[in-house]
Structure formats: structure tokens, C-alpha cells
Write an enzyme that holds these catalytic residues in place. Structure first.
Site, mmCIF file in Angstrom:
data_model
loop_
_atom_site.group_PDB
_atom_site.id
_atom_site.type_symbol
_atom_site.label_atom_id
_atom_site.label_comp_id
_atom_site.label_asym_id
_atom_site.label_seq_id
_atom_site.Cartn_x
_atom_site.Cartn_y
_atom_site.Cartn_z
ATOM 1 C CG ASP A 46 55.785 36.026 54.780
ATOM 2 O OD1 ASP A 46 56.340 37.124 54.588
ATOM 3 O OD2 ASP A 46 55.472 35.611 55.913
ATOM 4 C CG HIS A 79 56.875 40.614 53.115
ATOM 5 N ND1 HIS A 79 56.074 39.549 53.463
ATOM 6 C CD2 HIS A 79 56.329 41.705 53.725
ATOM 7 C CE1 HIS A 79 55.085 39.979 54.237
ATOM 8 N NE2 HIS A 79 55.221 41.280 54.414
ATOM 9 C CD GLU A 80 56.881 45.654 53.095
ATOM 10 O OE1 GLU A 80 55.765 46.087 52.758
ATOM 11 O OE2 GLU A 80 57.118 45.270 54.262
ATOM 12 C CD GLU A 114 51.853 41.218 56.496
ATOM 13 O OE1 GLU A 114 53.049 40.940 56.232
ATOM 14 O OE2 GLU A 114 51.342 42.317 56.234
ATOM 15 C CG HIS A 127 51.994 43.507 51.282
ATOM 16 N ND1 HIS A 127 51.035 42.686 51.814
ATOM 17 C CD2 HIS A 127 53.001 43.583 52.203
ATOM 18 C CE1 HIS A 127 51.444 42.278 53.007
ATOM 19 N NE2 HIS A 127 52.625 42.789 53.260
#
Length: 415
Positions: A361, A279-280, A357, A283
Site C-alpha cells: 500500500d 499495490h500489486e 500488504e 509486492h
């Protein structure tokens, strides 16, 4: 003090700000109370009723503190401005007969220290009463005081030269001083992003390389698949201060670190940690960090341009209770009042953040398994006592992440 039209605008904006904040708090409290006795269906079997109710009680306790904080901070703001507090402090430094740079720097630093002292009782209450009551606080009084002293020293070592540089540019660079100040602030921000992982964060916490070899292999494979390079994967002793779990990226360029709180690793399976990391990485893949920096730098440029106009307007100073026009009082007045006037655009920035976000995801679901990210998020909501049923409007103003139910539903769709 002299009242003018801007005084009335400021008072109306402040009243609107306070009333809206308190109204949103009431809405949030009602939403928590109405769902107190039932776990949302999508979390049934994963989060118990007792855990759900603890999250509601924890959130409501924070709301009560925030009620008082909003009212108290508003009184403090009015005392500093219309009440003549800034005039009083400015006069103390003016009579010392220092040059304008020393007077301005002394004024700003002393105001920051006084502000920290005013906020200290709230910090103590949040840490040693509220967090302690719900079993999250692990901080000792010695650690708390040590953090305060370290933060004060950093403010003096790093902040004071920056304040001097800004005040000097405001005097020497003429009408368009704000462009030069913006360039310095932008460079300073980038420098801090680069310095933080290696030189600043270790002042407060200990970092050690990840020693779980199986997890490290999974992470290395994930980094290779996604083409991400970092300065290493580290575990931070978050349990020294709190039992809340988290993970984050920090740094820019080649000086980037992946950091897991030790509290997060304790409760997660390896594949769940991998999903959180994915997930990070999402970004970074979608360049969210870069986009945020660009928008932040653009907004700061516009803000400084506005200040470049206001600094020459007598009504700006007199309308906020300041008698003597100066660069340092203009900076402080702008900083103190900006949250009031910018509050109502918060839903726009939060909506953009929630979009990011969802994209992160989706990236994680593509490169790991959506089910693993779902289970890791559920554990984070549970262990951090995060409410599953926030009020929609409260969330729009306060939450940069989607609510739990919406986020899980989107991940289940992808799964």
C-alpha cells in the site's frame, strides 16, 4: 485399532482445533451483529447502511455454512483415521497385487476423488444457494460441471506423474529420500508458476488484451516508472462465474502477466485501477513473492524431514488407526493431520502477510495517489460485500489482509 499416546495427542489437538474454530466463528458473528446498524465513521457517505448490512448478512451466512463444514470435515477425518477408512481403502488396493508404486498411486488418487465427491455438496451449496442468494453467482450448471471435469483431467495428467515420482523416490533414494522429494516438489512448483499463465489458466477462463487505450497508457507509464516488465496486461472473463471483482499477478521470470477481472474494471475509474496495480507492483518491488516462496520451500523441507522420521515410527501409523506401514499411507496421514497441528501458528503467517500488504500500500501511495487506492478499496469492499467490522481474533487467524478500517486509516495517514 490400537490406541497409544499419539492417539490421545491427536484427539486433544483435533478437539482444540474444532473448539477454537467454532469459538472464533461465534466471536465473528457477535462482532457483525453489534455493528449491524451503524456504518463505521470512516466509511460514512461511501458505503450505505444497506450495503453494510448486506456484507454482514453475507458473512454470517458463510459462517453458518462453515460451522457445519468444520464439524462434518472433522467427522470425516476421524472416520478416515481412527474409524478405519484408510485401512479399508488400502486393503482394496493391496489385494489387487499390484507393485508398490501402482498400489500407492491408486490409493492416493482414489482418496482424492472420494474427497472431492464428499466436498461436492458443499461446493454446490456455496455456489448455487449462498452466492446465488446474495447476487454473486453467475455460473451455470454446465460451467460448474465443466470445471470439475477439467480439474479431474488436470489432476490425472499433472498430478499422477508427480505422485509416481514421489513414491519412486521414497523407495529408491534411501534414508534421505525426503531431500530428493523436496527438490522435485520445489522444481514442480516453479514449473507450474511458469506454466500457469499461458497454458493452465486459459483452460478455465478467456483472456484478452486490455482494450482501454487510456488506461493502457497509464499502466505502461506506471510499469516504466517502477521498472516492472510483464508479458502483457489481460482482462479475464471473471463475470462468467461470479460478480466478485479482483486483480492479480501470475507467473515468474519473463512469463508474468497482469490480470484484471472484467467485473473489477466495470466499476473502477482508470486512476483507481492504476492504484490497484501499483499495490500489486509493490509486492514485487519488496520481493514479497520471492520471500513467500523461500519461506514456503523452507517449511516444506522441514515438513518432509519430519515425515522422514515419522514414516519409520509404528506409533504414528497405529496411533492414527492404520495397521499397515507404507509410504503412501504415511503421506496421506501426514497431509490429513498437518492442518490440525499447524493451525495455531496461522496468526504468525497472517501477521507477516499483513505487514507485506501495508508495504505494498505504501508503494502504491508513493507511485500513484493514496486517495485513489482508498476509493478503489472502498469499492472492492462494497461490491464484494466484505465486512468492515471483523472480530480482531477471528481476523488474526483467518485474514491475510489488514481489516478495512486499519488499512484505510494507514492510507489516509500517508495521504
Amino acid at each position: 485399532m490400537e490406541f497409544n499416546v499419539f492417539t490421545l495427542i491427536f484427539l486433544i489437538a483435533t478437539l482444540s482445533y474444532v473448539v477454537t474454530l467454532l469459538w472464533l466463528n461465534v466471536r465473528q458473528d457477535k462482532a457483525l451483529s453489534s455493528s449491524f446498524n451503524a456504518v463505521p465513521d470512516e466509511f460514512s457517505g461511501k458505503i450505505t447502511l444497506a450495503q453494510h448490512q448486506k456484507a454482514a448478512e453475507y458473512t454470517q451466512a458463510k459462517l453458518k455454512v462453515n460451522h457445519f463444514e468444520v464439524l462434518f470435515s472433522t467427522v470425516v477425518l476421524l472416520v478416515w483415521t481412527l474409524g478405519g477408512g484408510l485401512n479399508w481403502l488400502d486393503n482394496i488396493w493391496q489385494v489387487q497385487n499390484y507393485n508398490s508404486l501402482n498400489t500407492g498411486a491408486g490409493f492416493i488418487i482414489s482418496l482424492m476423488i472420494i474427497g472431492s465427491l464428499i466436498d461436492l455438496p458443499f461446493s454446490l451449496y456455496r455456489t448455487f444457494v449462498l452466492e446465488q442468494k446474495f447476487g454473486f453467482n453467475k455460473m451455470t450448471a454446465a460451467t460448474f460441471m465443466g470445471d470439475l471435469l477439467k480439474a479431474l483431467l488436470l489432476m490425472l495428467i499433472i498430478g499422477l506423474p508427480l505422485i509416481y515420482a514421489i513414491l519412486w523416490l521414497m523407495v529408491e533414494m534411501g534414508e534421505f529420500w525426503w531431500v530428493y522429494v523436496w527438490l522435485v516438489l520445489t522444481g514442480f512448483s516453479l514449473l507450474m508458476l511458469w506454466l500457469y499463465p499461458t497454458y493452465i489458466a486459459p483452460i478455465f477462463n478467456k483472456f484478452k488484451p486490455l482494450d482501454n487505450l487510456e488506461l493502457k497508457v497509464k499502466i505502461d507509464h506506471l510499469l516504466n516508472r517502477t521498472g516492472f516488465k510483464s508479458d502483457g496486461v489481460f482482462v479475464m472473463d471473471g463475470s462468467k462465474r461470479s460478480s466478485h471483482g479482483n486483480a492479480y499477478f501470475t507467473g515468474i521470470g519473463k512469463n508474468k502477466r497482469i490480470v484484471f477481472f472484467d467485473t473489477l474494471l466495470e466499476g473502477m475509474e482508470d486512476q483507481e485501477v492504476e492504484a490497484i496495480l501499483a499495490h500489486e507492483l509493490g509486492h514485487f518491488h519488496h520481493k514479497h513473492i520471492r520471500k513467500h516462496m523461500i519461506s514456503s520451500f523452507t517449511i516444506s523441507l522441514l515438513g518432509l524431514a519430519l515425515l522422514g522420521y515419522l514414516i519409520n515410527q509404528p506409533w504414528f501409523f497405529s496411533g492414527l488407526g492404520v495397521q499397515t506401514m507404507s509410504n503412501h499411507t504415511a503421506l496421506i496421514l501426514f497431509t490429513l493431520t498437518l492442518p490440525i497441528f499447524s493451525f495455531f501458528i496461522a496468526p504468525i503467517s497472517n501477521a507477516l502477510s499483513r505487514k507485506h500488504e501495508f508495504e505494498a500500500d505504501a508503494f502504491a501511495a508513493k507511485h500513484t495517489h493514496a486517495e485513489d487506492l482508498i476509493s478503489s478499496l472502498v469499492k472492492l469492499y462494497r461490491d464484494n460485500a466484505s465486512t468492515l467490522t471483523p472480530d480482531r481474533l477471528y481476523s488474526a487467524f483467518h485474514d491475510s489482509h489488514p481489516s478495512a478500517s486499519i488499512r484505510i486509516a494507514e492510507l489516509k495517514r500517508r495521504a
